[in-house]
Design a protein around this motif. Structure first.
Motif, short mmCIF file in Angstrom:
data_model
loop_
_atom_site.label_atom_id
_atom_site.label_comp_id
_atom_site.label_asym_id
_atom_site.label_seq_id
_atom_site.Cartn_x
_atom_site.Cartn_y
_atom_site.Cartn_z
N GLU A 128 -45.79 -30.21 -27.90
CA GLU A 128 -44.80 -30.79 -26.81
C GLU A 128 -44.59 -32.12 -26.89
O GLU A 128 -45.49 -33.11 -27.20
N LEU A 129 -43.08 -32.54 -26.70
CA LEU A 129 -42.86 -33.93 -26.71
C LEU A 129 -43.28 -34.73 -25.47
O LEU A 129 -42.98 -34.44 -24.53
N GLY A 130 -44.02 -35.80 -25.69
CA GLY A 130 -44.56 -36.59 -24.82
C GLY A 130 -43.67 -37.64 -24.49
O GLY A 130 -42.31 -37.75 -24.74
N ARG A 131 -44.38 -38.77 -24.14
CA ARG A 131 -43.35 -40.16 -24.29
C ARG A 131 -42.99 -40.62 -25.33
O ARG A 131 -43.71 -40.66 -26.59
N VAL A 132 -41.90 -41.21 -25.25
CA VAL A 132 -41.23 -41.66 -26.64
C VAL A 132 -40.94 -43.22 -26.27
O VAL A 132 -40.28 -43.42 -25.32
N THR A 133 -41.19 -44.03 -27.41
CA THR A 133 -40.78 -45.55 -27.14
C THR A 133 -40.44 -45.80 -28.48
O THR A 133 -40.07 -45.28 -29.14
N ALA A 134 -39.90 -47.33 -28.29
CA ALA A 134 -39.22 -47.70 -29.33
C ALA A 134 -40.31 -47.74 -30.87
O ALA A 134 -39.67 -47.81 -32.03
N ARG A 135 -41.48 -47.74 -30.44
CA ARG A 135 -42.39 -47.65 -31.62
C ARG A 135 -43.44 -46.68 -31.92
O ARG A 135 -43.75 -46.47 -33.07
N ASP A 171 -53.95 -17.70 -35.75
CA ASP A 171 -53.90 -17.85 -34.26
C ASP A 171 -54.01 -19.33 -33.94
O ASP A 171 -54.42 -19.34 -32.80
N ALA A 172 -53.84 -20.16 -34.69
CA ALA A 172 -54.00 -21.64 -34.39
C ALA A 172 -53.04 -21.90 -33.23
O ALA A 172 -53.61 -23.04 -32.40
N LEU A 173 -51.87 -21.27 -32.97
CA LEU A 173 -51.02 -21.87 -31.72
C LEU A 173 -51.25 -20.73 -30.64
O LEU A 173 -50.54 -20.80 -29.67
N ALA A 174 -52.16 -19.82 -30.77
CA ALA A 174 -52.49 -18.98 -29.80
C ALA A 174 -52.93 -19.55 -28.46
O ALA A 174 -53.60 -20.64 -28.63
N PRO A 175 -52.67 -19.34 -27.16
CA PRO A 175 -51.70 -18.02 -26.73
C PRO A 175 -50.21 -18.10 -26.70
O PRO A 175 -49.58 -17.40 -26.23
N VAL A 176 -49.79 -19.47 -26.88
CA VAL A 176 -48.63 -19.75 -26.79
C VAL A 176 -47.71 -19.13 -27.73
O VAL A 176 -46.72 -18.58 -27.50
N TYR A 177 -48.17 -19.16 -29.02
CA TYR A 177 -47.40 -18.58 -30.18
C TYR A 177 -48.44 -17.81 -30.92
O TYR A 177 -49.41 -18.34 -31.10
N GLU A 201 -45.17 -39.56 -28.86
CA GLU A 201 -46.69 -38.88 -28.25
C GLU A 201 -46.07 -37.53 -28.54
O GLU A 201 -44.96 -36.97 -28.04
N LEU A 202 -47.22 -36.74 -29.18
CA LEU A 202 -47.10 -35.18 -29.35
C LEU A 202 -48.29 -34.58 -28.46
O LEU A 202 -49.37 -34.82 -29.15
N THR A 203 -48.16 -33.77 -27.41
CA THR A 203 -49.44 -33.27 -26.69
C THR A 203 -49.30 -32.00 -27.14
O THR A 203 -48.28 -31.26 -27.50
N PRO A 204 -50.56 -31.42 -27.13
CA PRO A 204 -51.01 -29.99 -27.59
C PRO A 204 -50.11 -29.00 -26.64
O PRO A 204 -50.17 -29.37 -25.26
N LEU A 205 -50.05 -27.68 -27.17
CA LEU A 205 -49.29 -26.84 -26.41
C LEU A 205 -50.62 -26.13 -25.34
O LEU A 205 -51.63 -26.02 -25.90
N GLY A 206 -50.04 -25.92 -24.47
CA GLY A 206 -51.07 -25.38 -23.42
C GLY A 206 -52.39 -26.08 -23.18
O GLY A 206 -53.32 -25.68 -22.55
N GLY A 207 -52.18 -27.29 -23.25
CA GLY A 207 -53.54 -28.38 -23.26
C GLY A 207 -54.52 -28.06 -24.19
O GLY A 207 -55.83 -28.69 -24.36
N ARG A 208 -54.27 -27.25 -25.31
CA ARG A 208 -55.47 -27.17 -26.31
C ARG A 208 -55.03 -27.72 -27.74
O ARG A 208 -53.84 -27.90 -28.12
N GLY A 209 -56.01 -28.39 -27.95
CA GLY A 209 -55.81 -29.35 -29.13
C GLY A 209 -55.69 -30.76 -29.09
O GLY A 209 -55.82 -30.95 -27.87
N GLU A 210 -55.72 -31.43 -30.22
CA GLU A 210 -55.60 -32.97 -29.83
C GLU A 210 -54.14 -33.61 -29.78
O GLU A 210 -53.32 -33.05 -30.14
N GLU A 211 -54.20 -34.35 -29.03
CA GLU A 211 -53.00 -35.39 -28.76
C GLU A 211 -52.88 -36.26 -29.81
O GLU A 211 -53.73 -36.97 -30.32
N ARG A 212 -51.77 -36.34 -30.31
CA ARG A 212 -51.14 -37.22 -31.47
C ARG A 212 -50.21 -38.41 -30.81
O ARG A 212 -49.32 -38.03 -30.15
#
Length: 215
Positions: A176-183, A137-143, A186-197
């Motif tokens: 979820e894919l966030g902002r992408v730059t040349a360097r 259930d690590a990705l719940a409730p989205v998956y 950004e990967l954002t957590p599903l449903g706002g749960r979890g850590e942003e990377r």
């Protein structure tokens, strides 16, 4: 900007339901809506004195959030007279999400390689597709446990899309894919749960877009 007609909006909703191999009622439930929200009987009939009934913007917003489809992709569906029927299937390699970080399962482009893969029948939504089965259930409730994510390594993901990313260290991330730059990516957590990377591009082996989910 062209105005979308009543018929085009409902055609896109039906096409989306076919993409996810669901009835409009099941798709409404997935989005947290009343199961009758997208029923054909409510789109303009004797029940509504023949007047065209439009889905609310709130309903559409919840639908797009639940399916991971952005508005531009939804709008593109309105231009299609038909969508690939739900009966159109092809074999797709399948492996458990927990196992997907194992070395040798993917090539440098993110396409399936090596041994250990099973197969499932999946919608024909392009080339190079593979499926990852969620466990736990690590990705719940989205998956949820048992959901199968169909991933395309060839479709270019855009900001806001749900994706699977593999780091150069072998970690598999569903985000979820966030902002992408040349360097950076950004990967954002599903449903706002979890850590942003926020990862350096050199630390990301590949990113594949989730194009369909079996729930």
């Amino acid at each position: 900007m062209a105005t979308l007609s009543h018929g085009e909006i409902w055609r896109a909703i039906d096409a989306l339901a076919e993409r996810f191999d669901m009835t409009p009622s099941a798709m409404a439930r997935m989005a947290g809506l009343d199961p009758t929200s997208f029923n054909r009987s409510k789109r303009g009939s004797a029940e509504t004195d023949g007047r065209a009934r439009w889905p609310s913007t709130e309903s559409l917003a919840k639908l797009l959030e639940a399916t991971g489809v952005n508005f531009s992709e939804f709008a593109a569906l309105t231009e299609q007279a038909t969508f690939a029927p739900a009966s159109a299937r092809k074999a797709a390699p399948l492996i458990g999400l927990a196992e997907a970080g194992r070395e040798g399962l993917f090539d440098e482009a993110g396409a399936p390689a090596g041994e250990g893969w099973d197969e499932i029948a999946a919608p024909d939504l392009g080339e190079g597709l593979f499926a990852l089965e969620v466990t736990g259930d690590a990705l719940a409730p989205v998956y949820r446990d048992g959901d199968r994510l169909l991933v395309s390594p060839t479709v270019e993901p855009r900001k806001g899309d749900r994706v699977v990313a593999k780091t150069s260290a072998g970690e598999i991330l569903v985000r979820e894919l966030g902002r992408v730059t040349a360097r950076t990516i950004e990967l954002t957590p599903l449903g706002g749960r979890g850590e942003e990377r926020l990862l350096a591009r050199d630390d990301v082996a590949w990113v594949g877009r989730i194009v369909w989910v079996s729930q």
